[in-house]
Design a protein around this motif. Structure first.
Motif, PDB file in Angstrom:
ATOM      1  N   ARG A  54       0.747  -1.207  -0.151  1.00  0.00           N
ATOM      2  CA  ARG A  54      -0.045   0.111  -0.047  1.00  0.00           C
ATOM      3  C   ARG A  54       0.812   1.195  -0.127  1.00  0.00           C
ATOM      4  O   ARG A  54       0.602   2.320  -0.641  1.00  0.00           O
ATOM      5  N   VAL A  55       1.923   1.245   0.808  1.00  0.00           N
ATOM      6  CA  VAL A  55       2.735   2.375   0.892  1.00  0.00           C
ATOM      7  C   VAL A  55       3.561   2.759  -0.629  1.00  0.00           C
ATOM      8  O   VAL A  55       3.556   3.787  -0.955  1.00  0.00           O
ATOM      9  N   TYR A  56       3.934   1.530  -0.986  1.00  0.00           N
ATOM     10  CA  TYR A  56       4.422   1.616  -2.472  1.00  0.00           C
ATOM     11  C   TYR A  56       3.713   2.238  -3.471  1.00  0.00           C
ATOM     12  O   TYR A  56       4.082   2.824  -4.340  1.00  0.00           O
ATOM     13  N   LYS A  57       2.290   1.902  -3.504  1.00  0.00           N
ATOM     14  CA  LYS A  57       1.355   2.403  -4.212  1.00  0.00           C
ATOM     15  C   LYS A  57       0.960   3.670  -4.082  1.00  0.00           C
ATOM     16  O   LYS A  57       1.122   4.557  -5.032  1.00  0.00           O
ATOM     17  N   GLN A  58       0.962   4.304  -2.767  1.00  0.00           N
ATOM     18  CA  GLN A  58       0.960   5.616  -2.498  1.00  0.00           C
ATOM     19  C   GLN A  58       2.036   6.473  -2.997  1.00  0.00           C
ATOM     20  O   GLN A  58       1.836   7.436  -3.834  1.00  0.00           O
ATOM     21  N   VAL A  59       3.314   6.112  -2.903  1.00  0.00           N
ATOM     22  CA  VAL A  59       4.333   6.848  -3.295  1.00  0.00           C
ATOM     23  C   VAL A  59       4.617   6.798  -4.793  1.00  0.00           C
ATOM     24  O   VAL A  59       4.711   7.838  -5.461  1.00  0.00           O
ATOM     25  N   GLU A  60       4.183   5.579  -5.483  1.00  0.00           N
ATOM     26  CA  GLU A  60       4.504   5.518  -6.938  1.00  0.00           C
ATOM     27  C   GLU A  60       3.157   6.400  -7.517  1.00  0.00           C
ATOM     28  O   GLU A  60       3.537   7.132  -8.559  1.00  0.00           O
ATOM     29  N   TYR A  61       2.026   6.621  -7.098  1.00  0.00           N
ATOM     30  CA  TYR A  61       0.965   7.450  -7.877  1.00  0.00           C
ATOM     31  C   TYR A  61       1.137   8.832  -7.673  1.00  0.00           C
ATOM     32  O   TYR A  61       1.090   9.571  -8.372  1.00  0.00           O
ATOM     33  N   LEU A  62       1.612   9.145  -6.384  1.00  0.00           N
ATOM     34  CA  LEU A  62       2.049  10.457  -6.062  1.00  0.00           C
ATOM     35  C   LEU A  62       3.155  11.275  -6.956  1.00  0.00           C
ATOM     36  O   LEU A  62       3.294  11.979  -7.814  1.00  0.00           O
ATOM     37  N   TYR A  63       4.252  10.080  -7.197  1.00  0.00           N
ATOM     38  CA  TYR A  63       5.428  10.253  -8.098  1.00  0.00           C
ATOM     39  C   TYR A  63       5.011  10.556  -9.527  1.00  0.00           C
ATOM     40  O   TYR A  63       5.425  11.546 -10.169  1.00  0.00           O
ATOM     41  N   THR A  64       4.000   9.753 -10.016  1.00  0.00           N
ATOM     42  CA  THR A  64       3.500   9.749 -11.279  1.00  0.00           C
ATOM     43  C   THR A  64       2.904  11.140 -11.622  1.00  0.00           C
ATOM     44  O   THR A  64       2.721  11.809 -12.629  1.00  0.00           O
ATOM     45  N   ARG A 101       2.618  12.484  10.060  1.00  0.00           N
ATOM     46  CA  ARG A 101       3.522  11.601   9.903  1.00  0.00           C
ATOM     47  C   ARG A 101       3.286  10.534   8.860  1.00  0.00           C
ATOM     48  O   ARG A 101       4.470   9.767   8.164  1.00  0.00           O
ATOM     49  N   ASN A 102       2.175  10.421   8.350  1.00  0.00           N
ATOM     50  CA  ASN A 102       1.763   9.488   7.258  1.00  0.00           C
ATOM     51  C   ASN A 102       1.514  10.343   5.899  1.00  0.00           C
ATOM     52  O   ASN A 102       1.488   9.612   4.899  1.00  0.00           O
ATOM     53  N   VAL A 103       1.176  11.597   5.822  1.00  0.00           N
ATOM     54  CA  VAL A 103       0.708  12.232   4.752  1.00  0.00           C
ATOM     55  C   VAL A 103       1.542  13.468   4.538  1.00  0.00           C
ATOM     56  O   VAL A 103       1.668  14.282   5.598  1.00  0.00           O
ATOM     57  N   SER A 104       2.165  13.624   3.380  1.00  0.00           N
ATOM     58  CA  SER A 104       3.217  14.886   3.118  1.00  0.00           C
ATOM     59  C   SER A 104       2.431  16.043   2.526  1.00  0.00           C
ATOM     60  O   SER A 104       1.135  15.647   2.208  1.00  0.00           O
ATOM     61  N   ILE A 105       2.895  17.009   2.357  1.00  0.00           N
ATOM     62  CA  ILE A 105       2.290  18.216   1.812  1.00  0.00           C
ATOM     63  C   ILE A 105       1.739  17.829   0.585  1.00  0.00           C
ATOM     64  O   ILE A 105       0.763  18.372   0.051  1.00  0.00           O
ATOM     65  N   GLU A 106       2.894  17.430  -0.323  1.00  0.00           N
ATOM     66  CA  GLU A 106       2.618  17.342  -1.718  1.00  0.00           C
ATOM     67  C   GLU A 106       1.441  16.157  -1.754  1.00  0.00           C
ATOM     68  O   GLU A 106       0.589  16.552  -2.797  1.00  0.00           O
ATOM     69  N   GLU A 107       1.263  15.136  -1.272  1.00  0.00           N
ATOM     70  CA  GLU A 107       0.155  14.580  -1.295  1.00  0.00           C
ATOM     71  C   GLU A 107      -1.217  15.173  -0.845  1.00  0.00           C
ATOM     72  O   GLU A 107      -2.247  15.071  -1.712  1.00  0.00           O
ATOM     73  N   SER A 124     -13.343   8.081  -5.036  1.00  0.00           N
ATOM     74  CA  SER A 124     -12.322   7.875  -6.293  1.00  0.00           C
ATOM     75  C   SER A 124     -11.177   8.104  -5.729  1.00  0.00           C
ATOM     76  O   SER A 124      -9.991   7.376  -6.239  1.00  0.00           O
ATOM     77  N   ILE A 125     -10.970   9.282  -5.180  1.00  0.00           N
ATOM     78  CA  ILE A 125      -9.597   9.785  -4.629  1.00  0.00           C
ATOM     79  C   ILE A 125      -8.916   8.797  -3.761  1.00  0.00           C
ATOM     80  O   ILE A 125      -7.867   8.620  -3.731  1.00  0.00           O
ATOM     81  N   ALA A 126     -10.011   8.296  -2.739  1.00  0.00           N
ATOM     82  CA  ALA A 126      -9.404   7.459  -1.799  1.00  0.00           C
ATOM     83  C   ALA A 126      -8.703   6.054  -2.650  1.00  0.00           C
ATOM     84  O   ALA A 126      -7.721   5.211  -2.162  1.00  0.00           O
ATOM     85  N   LEU A 127      -9.401   5.705  -3.739  1.00  0.00           N
ATOM     86  CA  LEU A 127      -8.870   4.497  -4.430  1.00  0.00           C
ATOM     87  C   LEU A 127      -7.457   4.899  -5.025  1.00  0.00           C
ATOM     88  O   LEU A 127      -6.677   3.926  -5.014  1.00  0.00           O
ATOM     89  N   TYR A 128      -7.354   5.939  -5.911  1.00  0.00           N
ATOM     90  CA  TYR A 128      -6.183   6.331  -6.432  1.00  0.00           C
ATOM     91  C   TYR A 128      -5.202   6.597  -5.754  1.00  0.00           C
ATOM     92  O   TYR A 128      -3.883   6.129  -5.952  1.00  0.00           O
ATOM     93  N   PHE A 129      -5.413   7.263  -4.547  1.00  0.00           N
ATOM     94  CA  PHE A 129      -4.119   7.549  -3.366  1.00  0.00           C
ATOM     95  C   PHE A 129      -3.871   6.504  -2.637  1.00  0.00           C
ATOM     96  O   PHE A 129      -3.085   6.587  -1.624  1.00  0.00           O
ATOM     97  N   THR A 130      -4.934   5.580  -2.652  1.00  0.00           N
ATOM     98  CA  THR A 130      -4.739   4.243  -1.523  1.00  0.00           C
ATOM     99  C   THR A 130      -4.847   4.672  -0.206  1.00  0.00           C
ATOM    100  O   THR A 130      -3.931   4.671   0.845  1.00  0.00           O
ATOM    101  N   ARG A 131      -5.915   5.673  -0.124  1.00  0.00           N
ATOM    102  CA  ARG A 131      -6.151   6.258   1.322  1.00  0.00           C
ATOM    103  C   ARG A 131      -7.602   5.958   1.914  1.00  0.00           C
ATOM    104  O   ARG A 131      -8.333   5.530   0.792  1.00  0.00           O
ATOM    105  N   SER A 132      -7.942   6.184   2.983  1.00  0.00           N
ATOM    106  CA  SER A 132      -9.376   6.173   3.449  1.00  0.00           C
ATOM    107  C   SER A 132     -10.108   7.231   3.063  1.00  0.00           C
ATOM    108  O   SER A 132      -9.800   8.216   2.895  1.00  0.00           O
TER     109      SER A 132
END
Length: 278
Positions: A54-64, A101-107, A124-132
Protein backbone atom coordinates in the motif's frame (compact mmCIF):
# COMPACT_ATOMS: atom_id res chain seq x y z
CA UNK A 1 17.29 -47.41 57.37
CA UNK A 2 14.13 -46.84 59.37
CA UNK A 3 10.90 -47.95 57.85
CA UNK A 4 8.21 -45.27 57.30
CA UNK A 5 4.93 -45.61 58.95
CA UNK A 6 1.74 -46.09 56.99
CA UNK A 7 0.46 -42.59 57.80
CA UNK A 8 3.75 -41.01 56.67
CA UNK A 9 3.64 -42.87 53.38
CA UNK A 10 0.10 -41.64 52.77
CA UNK A 11 1.05 -38.01 53.47
CA UNK A 12 4.07 -38.32 51.15
CA UNK A 13 1.90 -39.78 48.37
CA UNK A 14 -0.64 -36.98 48.70
CA UNK A 15 2.16 -34.40 48.53
CA UNK A 16 3.62 -35.98 45.38
CA UNK A 17 0.18 -36.09 43.69
CA UNK A 18 -0.44 -32.45 44.56
CA UNK A 19 2.96 -31.48 43.14
CA UNK A 20 2.26 -33.37 39.91
CA UNK A 21 -1.15 -31.69 39.59
CA UNK A 22 0.49 -28.27 40.09
CA UNK A 23 3.07 -29.05 37.40
CA UNK A 24 0.35 -30.14 34.97
CA UNK A 25 -1.54 -26.84 35.54
CA UNK A 26 1.66 -24.84 35.13
CA UNK A 27 2.45 -26.65 31.89
CA UNK A 28 -1.07 -26.00 30.56
CA UNK A 29 -0.80 -22.29 31.40
CA UNK A 30 2.58 -22.00 29.68
CA UNK A 31 1.29 -23.81 26.58
CA UNK A 32 -1.74 -21.53 26.39
CA UNK A 33 0.47 -18.46 26.76
CA UNK A 34 2.84 -19.67 24.09
CA UNK A 35 -0.07 -20.29 21.69
CA UNK A 36 -1.52 -16.84 22.38
CA UNK A 37 1.82 -15.14 21.79
CA UNK A 38 2.27 -16.99 18.49
CA UNK A 39 -1.19 -15.99 17.32
CA UNK A 40 -0.59 -12.36 18.31
CA UNK A 41 2.73 -12.27 16.49
CA UNK A 42 1.23 -13.83 13.38
CA UNK A 43 -1.67 -11.40 13.49
CA UNK A 44 0.75 -8.50 13.85
CA UNK A 45 3.03 -9.71 11.08
CA UNK A 46 0.31 -10.66 8.65
CA UNK A 47 -0.46 -7.11 7.38
CA UNK A 48 3.23 -6.27 6.95
CA UNK A 49 3.34 -7.26 3.31
CA UNK A 50 0.01 -5.61 2.31
CA UNK A 51 1.09 -2.50 4.24
CA UNK A 52 4.34 -2.33 2.29
CA UNK A 53 2.45 -2.75 -0.98
CA UNK A 54 0.00 0.00 0.00
CA UNK A 55 2.80 2.45 0.86
CA UNK A 56 4.54 1.61 -2.42
CA UNK A 57 1.34 2.33 -4.39
CA UNK A 58 0.90 5.65 -2.58
CA UNK A 59 4.43 6.78 -3.39
CA UNK A 60 4.21 5.51 -6.96
CA UNK A 61 0.94 7.33 -7.74
CA UNK A 62 2.12 10.57 -6.16
CA UNK A 63 5.40 10.37 -8.08
CA UNK A 64 3.47 9.83 -11.34
CA UNK A 65 1.27 12.86 -10.71
CA UNK A 66 3.84 15.35 -9.51
CA UNK A 67 7.33 14.29 -10.57
CA UNK A 68 6.95 12.36 -13.82
CA UNK A 69 6.38 15.16 -16.33
CA UNK A 70 4.80 18.58 -16.73
CA UNK A 71 2.27 17.16 -19.20
CA UNK A 72 0.83 14.72 -16.65
CA UNK A 73 0.94 17.31 -13.87
CA UNK A 74 -0.95 19.87 -15.97
CA UNK A 75 -3.47 17.28 -17.14
CA UNK A 76 -4.26 15.98 -13.65
CA UNK A 77 -3.60 18.99 -11.37
CA UNK A 78 -4.02 21.89 -13.85
CA UNK A 79 -0.55 23.31 -13.19
CA UNK A 80 3.04 22.43 -14.01
CA UNK A 81 5.49 20.98 -11.50
CA UNK A 82 7.16 24.28 -10.69
CA UNK A 83 3.82 25.96 -9.95
CA UNK A 84 2.76 22.98 -7.86
CA UNK A 85 5.81 23.16 -5.60
CA UNK A 86 5.49 26.94 -5.36
CA UNK A 87 1.87 26.50 -4.22
CA UNK A 88 3.02 23.98 -1.61
CA UNK A 89 5.56 26.45 -0.22
CA UNK A 90 2.94 29.22 -0.05
CA UNK A 91 0.51 26.97 1.82
CA UNK A 92 3.26 26.01 4.27
CA UNK A 93 4.62 29.51 4.91
CA UNK A 94 1.43 31.57 4.75
CA UNK A 95 -1.41 29.05 4.94
CA UNK A 96 -0.01 27.23 8.01
CA UNK A 97 -0.45 23.83 6.35
CA UNK A 98 1.62 21.18 8.12
CA UNK A 99 2.55 17.62 7.11
CA UNK A 100 1.78 14.64 9.32
CA UNK A 101 3.63 11.42 10.03
CA UNK A 102 1.79 9.55 7.27
CA UNK A 103 0.76 12.26 4.76
CA UNK A 104 3.12 14.75 3.11
CA UNK A 105 2.28 18.26 1.98
CA UNK A 106 2.62 17.22 -1.67
CA UNK A 107 0.07 14.43 -1.25
CA UNK A 108 -2.41 16.71 0.56
CA UNK A 109 -2.22 19.36 -2.16
CA UNK A 110 -2.34 16.74 -4.95
CA UNK A 111 -5.56 15.26 -3.55
CA UNK A 112 -7.01 18.76 -3.13
CA UNK A 113 -6.20 19.84 -6.69
CA UNK A 114 -7.30 16.54 -8.21
CA UNK A 115 -10.75 16.90 -6.66
CA UNK A 116 -11.09 20.49 -7.84
CA UNK A 117 -9.74 19.82 -11.33
CA UNK A 118 -11.90 16.83 -12.19
CA UNK A 119 -14.80 17.02 -9.71
CA UNK A 120 -13.99 13.51 -8.48
CA UNK A 121 -15.76 11.87 -5.60
CA UNK A 122 -14.18 11.08 -2.27
CA UNK A 123 -14.19 7.33 -2.90
CA UNK A 124 -12.42 7.75 -6.25
CA UNK A 125 -9.60 9.80 -4.73
CA UNK A 126 -9.35 7.29 -1.87
CA UNK A 127 -8.86 4.49 -4.41
CA UNK A 128 -6.27 6.33 -6.51
CA UNK A 129 -4.20 7.54 -3.53
CA UNK A 130 -4.75 4.31 -1.52
CA UNK A 131 -6.17 6.24 1.42
CA UNK A 132 -9.34 6.02 3.47
CA UNK A 133 -12.27 8.28 2.68
CA UNK A 134 -11.89 9.93 6.08
CA UNK A 135 -8.25 10.81 5.31
CA UNK A 136 -9.15 12.33 1.94
CA UNK A 137 -11.97 14.41 3.44
CA UNK A 138 -9.81 15.58 6.36
CA UNK A 139 -6.90 16.84 4.28
CA UNK A 140 -9.14 18.35 1.61
CA UNK A 141 -10.60 20.63 4.27
CA UNK A 142 -7.14 21.31 5.72
CA UNK A 143 -5.94 22.51 2.30
CA UNK A 144 -9.11 24.55 1.84
CA UNK A 145 -8.54 26.32 5.17
CA UNK A 146 -4.92 27.00 4.22
CA UNK A 147 -6.04 28.51 0.89
CA UNK A 148 -8.47 30.80 2.71
CA UNK A 149 -5.75 31.94 5.11
CA UNK A 150 -3.50 33.10 2.27
CA UNK A 151 -6.20 34.39 -0.06
CA UNK A 152 -4.66 37.85 -0.09
CA UNK A 153 -1.65 36.38 -1.87
CA UNK A 154 -3.81 35.01 -4.69
CA UNK A 155 -6.11 37.97 -5.32
CA UNK A 156 -4.90 40.86 -7.43
CA UNK A 157 -5.65 44.46 -6.45
CA UNK A 158 -7.06 46.14 -9.57
CA UNK A 159 -4.84 48.79 -11.14
CA UNK A 160 -6.09 50.95 -14.04
CA UNK A 161 -4.24 51.21 -17.32
CA UNK A 162 -2.09 54.34 -17.13
CA UNK A 163 -2.19 57.15 -19.67
CA UNK A 164 1.29 56.53 -21.06
CA UNK A 165 0.96 52.75 -21.27
CA UNK A 166 3.05 51.11 -24.00
CA UNK A 167 1.26 47.76 -23.95
CA UNK A 168 -0.12 47.20 -27.47
CA UNK A 169 -3.12 45.32 -26.08
CA UNK A 170 -4.15 47.69 -23.32
CA UNK A 171 -2.87 51.14 -24.25
CA UNK A 172 -6.18 51.85 -26.00
CA UNK A 173 -8.18 51.32 -22.80
CA UNK A 174 -7.16 54.10 -20.43
CA UNK A 175 -8.29 53.57 -16.81
CA UNK A 176 -9.42 50.03 -17.60
CA UNK A 177 -9.17 47.69 -14.63
CA UNK A 178 -9.48 44.40 -16.51
CA UNK A 179 -12.17 42.16 -17.95
CA UNK A 180 -14.96 39.96 -16.64
CA UNK A 181 -17.18 37.16 -17.89
CA UNK A 182 -19.28 34.27 -16.68
CA UNK A 183 -18.43 30.60 -17.07
CA UNK A 184 -20.44 27.43 -16.50
CA UNK A 185 -18.98 24.71 -14.27
CA UNK A 186 -20.67 21.34 -14.09
CA UNK A 187 -22.06 20.39 -10.69
CA UNK A 188 -24.18 17.67 -9.11
CA UNK A 189 -27.38 18.91 -7.49
CA UNK A 190 -30.51 17.23 -6.07
CA UNK A 191 -33.06 16.06 -8.60
CA UNK A 192 -35.56 18.74 -7.61
CA UNK A 193 -33.02 21.54 -8.33
CA UNK A 194 -31.88 20.33 -11.76
CA UNK A 195 -34.31 22.50 -13.80
CA UNK A 196 -32.84 25.66 -12.25
CA UNK A 197 -29.26 24.57 -12.96
CA UNK A 198 -29.87 23.41 -16.52
CA UNK A 199 -28.07 25.58 -19.10
CA UNK A 200 -28.97 26.31 -22.72
CA UNK A 201 -26.76 23.36 -23.68
CA UNK A 202 -28.79 21.08 -21.37
CA UNK A 203 -25.91 20.71 -18.90
CA UNK A 204 -26.34 20.83 -15.13
CA UNK A 205 -23.94 23.59 -14.14
CA UNK A 206 -23.43 26.66 -11.99
CA UNK A 207 -22.81 30.12 -13.43
CA UNK A 208 -19.61 31.60 -11.99
CA UNK A 209 -18.59 35.22 -12.52
CA UNK A 210 -14.85 35.79 -12.86
CA UNK A 211 -13.06 39.16 -12.95
CA UNK A 212 -9.42 39.30 -14.08
CA UNK A 213 -6.75 41.95 -14.30
CA UNK A 214 -4.72 42.75 -17.41
CA UNK A 215 -2.18 40.05 -16.51
CA UNK A 216 -4.94 37.41 -16.09
CA UNK A 217 -4.89 37.37 -12.29
CA UNK A 218 -8.21 37.05 -10.47
CA UNK A 219 -9.68 40.15 -8.87
CA UNK A 220 -13.11 38.85 -7.90
CA UNK A 221 -15.09 35.59 -8.19
CA UNK A 222 -18.80 35.04 -7.46
CA UNK A 223 -19.86 31.36 -7.48
CA UNK A 224 -23.18 29.76 -6.64
CA UNK A 225 -25.65 31.03 -9.22
CA UNK A 226 -27.79 28.55 -11.15
CA UNK A 227 -26.74 27.66 -14.69
CA UNK A 228 -30.02 29.06 -16.07
CA UNK A 229 -29.25 32.54 -14.69
CA UNK A 230 -28.20 35.16 -17.25
CA UNK A 231 -24.71 36.66 -17.00
CA UNK A 232 -26.13 40.17 -16.55
CA UNK A 233 -28.24 38.99 -13.60
CA UNK A 234 -25.16 37.52 -11.92
CA UNK A 235 -23.24 40.77 -12.48
CA UNK A 236 -26.03 42.85 -10.92
CA UNK A 237 -25.92 40.62 -7.87
CA UNK A 238 -22.14 40.99 -7.61
CA UNK A 239 -22.34 44.79 -7.75
CA UNK A 240 -25.21 45.02 -5.26
CA UNK A 241 -23.51 42.94 -2.54
CA UNK A 242 -22.00 44.73 0.43
CA UNK A 243 -18.60 43.10 -0.11
CA UNK A 244 -19.14 42.60 -3.82
CA UNK A 245 -17.46 43.94 -6.93
CA UNK A 246 -16.50 47.61 -6.62
CA UNK A 247 -15.71 49.86 -9.58
CA UNK A 248 -13.94 53.15 -8.69
CA UNK A 249 -15.16 56.35 -10.33
CA UNK A 250 -13.61 56.93 -13.73
CA UNK A 251 -12.62 53.27 -14.14
CA UNK A 252 -14.33 50.38 -15.90
CA UNK A 253 -14.15 46.71 -16.84
CA UNK A 254 -14.38 45.23 -20.31
CA UNK A 255 -17.35 42.90 -20.87
CA UNK A 256 -18.64 40.90 -23.85
CA UNK A 257 -21.89 41.25 -25.77
CA UNK A 258 -23.77 39.28 -23.12
CA UNK A 259 -23.72 42.41 -20.97
CA UNK A 260 -24.86 45.97 -21.63
CA UNK A 261 -22.95 49.23 -21.53
CA UNK A 262 -23.24 50.92 -18.18
CA UNK A 263 -21.43 52.90 -15.55
CA UNK A 264 -18.18 51.00 -14.98
CA UNK A 265 -18.64 48.44 -17.78
CA UNK A 266 -17.71 48.74 -21.45
CA UNK A 267 -19.31 46.32 -23.93
CA UNK A 268 -18.45 46.04 -27.65
CA UNK A 269 -20.42 48.02 -30.18
CA UNK A 270 -23.38 46.21 -31.70
CA UNK A 271 -22.83 45.01 -35.25
CA UNK A 272 -19.07 45.61 -35.11
CA UNK A 273 -16.84 42.62 -35.81
CA UNK A 274 -13.69 42.27 -33.72
CA UNK A 275 -10.64 40.20 -34.50
CA UNK A 276 -8.18 38.97 -31.91
CA UNK A 277 -5.27 39.63 -34.27
CA UNK A 278 -6.20 43.32 -34.36
Amino acid sequence: MARLSLSTKRRLLVTINALLAFLRILFAVCAAGYTYVNLAVKKHRQPSRPLAIRVYKQVEYLYTLVYWSDAICIDQLRMDRQSFHKLCRILINKGQLRPTRNVSIEEMVAMFLNILAHHKKNRSIALYFTRSGRTVSKYFHECLKAMIRCQKNFWKTPEPVIEDSTDNRWKWFKNCLGALDGTHIRVKVPERDKPRYRTRKCEIATNVLGVCSQDLMFIYVLPGWEGSAHDARVLRDAVSRRNGLKVPNGCYYLVDAGYTNGNGFLAPFRGQRYHLND
